[in-house]
Design an enzyme around this catalytic site. Structure first.
Site, PDB file in Angstrom:
ATOM      1  CB  ALA A 135       3.767  -2.209  10.686  1.00  0.00           C
ATOM      2  CB  ALA A 136       8.576  -3.564   8.661  1.00  0.00           C
ATOM      3  N   GLY A 137       7.116  -1.459   6.223  1.00  0.00           N
ATOM      4  CA  GLY A 137       7.357  -0.951   4.869  1.00  0.00           C
ATOM      5  C   GLY A 137       7.472   0.563   4.829  1.00  0.00           C
ATOM      6  CB  ILE A 166       3.205   3.105   2.735  1.00  0.00           C
ATOM      7  CG1 ILE A 166       3.408   3.034   1.221  1.00  0.00           C
ATOM      8  CG2 ILE A 166       1.939   3.875   3.072  1.00  0.00           C
ATOM      9  CD1 ILE A 166       2.362   2.213   0.472  1.00  0.00           C
ATOM     10  NE  ARG A 169       1.138  -0.116 -10.404  1.00  0.00           N
ATOM     11  CZ  ARG A 169       0.925   0.666 -11.448  1.00  0.00           C
ATOM     12  NH1 ARG A 169       1.027   0.177 -12.669  1.00  0.00           N
ATOM     13  NH2 ARG A 169       0.592   1.922 -11.285  1.00  0.00           N
ATOM     14  CG  ASN A 224      -0.720  -8.399  -3.208  1.00  0.00           C
ATOM     15  OD1 ASN A 224       0.188  -9.033  -2.678  1.00  0.00           O
ATOM     16  ND2 ASN A 224      -0.517  -7.276  -3.869  1.00  0.00           N
ATOM     17  CG  ASN A 283      -2.461  -1.003  -5.647  1.00  0.00           C
ATOM     18  OD1 ASN A 283      -3.598  -0.568  -5.544  1.00  0.00           O
ATOM     19  ND2 ASN A 283      -1.383  -0.218  -5.713  1.00  0.00           N
ATOM     20  CG  ASP A 285      -5.923   7.539  -7.551  1.00  0.00           C
ATOM     21  OD1 ASP A 285      -4.870   7.318  -8.160  1.00  0.00           O
ATOM     22  OD2 ASP A 285      -6.501   6.674  -6.866  1.00  0.00           O
ATOM     23  CG  HIS A 341      -5.604   3.050  -6.793  1.00  0.00           C
ATOM     24  ND1 HIS A 341      -5.215   4.362  -6.971  1.00  0.00           N
ATOM     25  CD2 HIS A 341      -4.478   2.391  -6.434  1.00  0.00           C
ATOM     26  CE1 HIS A 341      -3.918   4.482  -6.729  1.00  0.00           C
ATOM     27  NE2 HIS A 341      -3.443   3.295  -6.402  1.00  0.00           N
TER      28      HIS A 341
HETATM   29  C1  LMR Z   1       0.228   4.502  -6.676  1.00  0.00           C
HETATM   30  O1  LMR Z   1      -0.805   4.866  -7.230  1.00  0.00           O
HETATM   31  O2  LMR Z   1       1.238   5.206  -6.653  1.00  0.00           O
HETATM   32  C2  LMR Z   1       0.273   3.182  -5.978  1.00  0.00           C
HETATM   33  O3  LMR Z   1      -0.980   2.588  -5.978  1.00  0.00           O
HETATM   34  C3  LMR Z   1       1.286   2.279  -6.534  1.00  0.00           C
HETATM   35  C4  LMR Z   1       0.897   1.723  -7.854  1.00  0.00           C
HETATM   36  O4  LMR Z   1       0.906   0.507  -8.027  1.00  0.00           O
HETATM   37  O5  LMR Z   1       0.578   2.502  -8.724  1.00  0.00           O
END
Ligand code: LMR
Length: 439
Positions: free
Chosen positions: A101-103, A105, A181, A194, A220, A248, A276
């Site tokens: 929550a402090a990040g 995003i 990442r 993770n 991720n 995506d 993803h």
């Molecule tokens: C993204 O798609 O932007 C995120 O999932 C970050 C990543 O590791 O690609």
């Protein structure tokens, strides 16, 4: 109508400073909350004697509606007056737990949720923010900013560092906190780092969240993290778990619109198949532009196969190169979109992408993994997988690669769960200290 004394959040830090309680009177005029008819005169219902008993080094909070305030943020609503002032169309607050929550995003997402943009303008919200030991101060800062925004629909903000506390009674769990990442890394490289977080969070959801809780995993590698979480939360329906591929889908819609020279809105029926990751398959075969087949509107299969497809598959990595950190604002937008797609009916004939459990899927994808597919919702928070999409040889071959990748990751999961299960609390506490923007 009566607006209660307002201050938010039960959070009792352990240091002596934390006994310095700040409570503030509600600075808002009485009429302000009434600006939203559905929540008129409807203060937050604070459970009396709610105990936030933290584990080991976690927060220890004992908050009651009548106790002397214990936290930096403390709700003080007069519950006894609450029932009498409820309007007929009052909705109980939806309880949304957010990890990381402090990040960065979350810093975008939380304000969208609190504004009513995500769950609707008639839906009050209680936010439960999960952070780490190292992010306590930052969490307080986030809660302060939420308070200062005077969102009429925001009925509670609470913060904590133990999922067993923060996930109590959650209707939704948005699992964002994870080590992101960096340049040159693939998402799968994060699995070991993770995975443990999601063992612990899955177990916590299993024990304390509502069994109907919907879970959206963003950290991720999100598909496999969602799988880990799901496997550790057998009390929740497997259909309640999602991994985010809406980002995506949005990226694919944008590129198709740009190529066709149309506005985004006219691009529909876009599916992201699979993981993803760089094996994901953005489906231009079934996509439509202005109700026509995208392949016919664009009429450039070389571009679709050789440019568009890898551009979507690698866009996250490209952003990391440009920013030096992973996407944040657009990820938050896509989380909001993903939730909206579940809480509002899908437009007739369209669908949205979400990575969901493959058990019983109509496309012959290996069962027991979390795989992105076309979904529809009636708007009640659930979904069904859309059947009957055309899967040509080009798509089939690539979908298989993504399936193989996820099957391999799934094979690691039981090993990982056994190996890291005992360490997961420690890792869970440490890992989201490394969220994007959270230093
Ligand atoms: C993204 O798609 O932007 C995120 O999932 C970050 C990543 O590791 O690609």
């Amino acid at each position: 109508m009566r607006v209660p004394t307002r201050s938010t959040t039960a959070f009792v830090p352990r240091t002596p400073r934390l006994t310095e309680v700040r409570t503030r009177p509600d600075p808002r005029p009485t009429g302000r909350v009434g600006a939203v008819p559905a929540v008129r005169g409807t203060p937050l219902r604070v459970k009396s004697a709610v105990k936030y008993s933290g584990r080991s080094d976690s927060l220890r909070v004992a908050a009651t509606a009548t106790d002397a305030p214990l936290g930096v943020f403390k709700l003080e609503y007069d519950i006894s007056k609450d029932d009498a002032t409820k309007s007929a169309d009052w909705n109980e607050p939806v309880i949304v737990a957010v990890s990381g929550a402090a990040g960065q995003i979350s810093n975008h997402l939380l304000f969208k949720i609190a504004s009513g943009e995500v769950y609707g303008q008639d839906q009050p919200v209680a936010l439960r923010l999960l952070g780490s030991e190292n992010s306590r101060e930052a969490l307080e800062g986030v809660a302060m900013e939420l308070e200062d925004s005077l969102f009429p629909l925001l009925r509670e903000v609470s913060i904590g560092i133990d999922p067993m506390d923060v996930f109590v009674d959650a209707d939704w769990a948005l699992l964002i906190g994870a080590k992101p990442r960096g340049p040159g890394m693939e998402r799968a490289d994060l699995l070991e780092m993770n995975g443990a977080i999601f063992v612990g969070q899955g177990k916590a959801l299993n024990e304390v969240a509502k069994p109907t809780c919907k879970v959206c995993v963003v950290g991720n590698p999100c598909n496999t993290n969602a799988l880990i979480c799901m496997e550790n939360a057998p009390n929740l329906d497997r259909k309640n778990f999602h991994a985010l591929t809406r980002l995506d889908e949005n990226r694919a819609k944008c590129q198709l619109a740009l190529k066709a020279g149309v506005f985004y809105e006219t691009v529909t029926n876009v599916t992201i198949w699979g993981n993803h990751s760089t094996t994901q398959v953005p489906d231009f075969v079934n996509a439509q532009i202005g109700g026509e087949k995208a392949m016919e509107v664009i009429d450039d299969s070389e571009w679709l196969e050789a440019d568009f497809t890898p551009a979507i598959q690698t866009r996250g990595g490209l952003l990391i190169k440009k920013w030096g950190r992973s996407s944040a604002a657009s990820t938050a937008v896509s989380i909001a979109d993903a939730i909206k797609s579940l809480v509002t009916p899908t437009p007739e004939g369209d669908w949205f992408s979400s990575a969901v459990c493959t058990d019983g899927n109509p496309y012959g994808i290996e069962e027991g993994i979390v795989f992105s597919m076309p979904c529809r919702s009636t708007g009640d928070g659930s979904y069904e997988i859309v059947e009957g999409l055309e899967i040509n040889d080009w798509l089939r071959e690539r979908i298989k690669k993504s399936e193989d990748e996820l099957t391999k990751e799934a094979e690691c999961v039981s090993h990982l769960t056994g190996k890291l299960g005992g360490a997961c609390e420690l890792m869970g506490a440490e890992a989201d200290t490394m969220l994007p923007g959270e230093v």
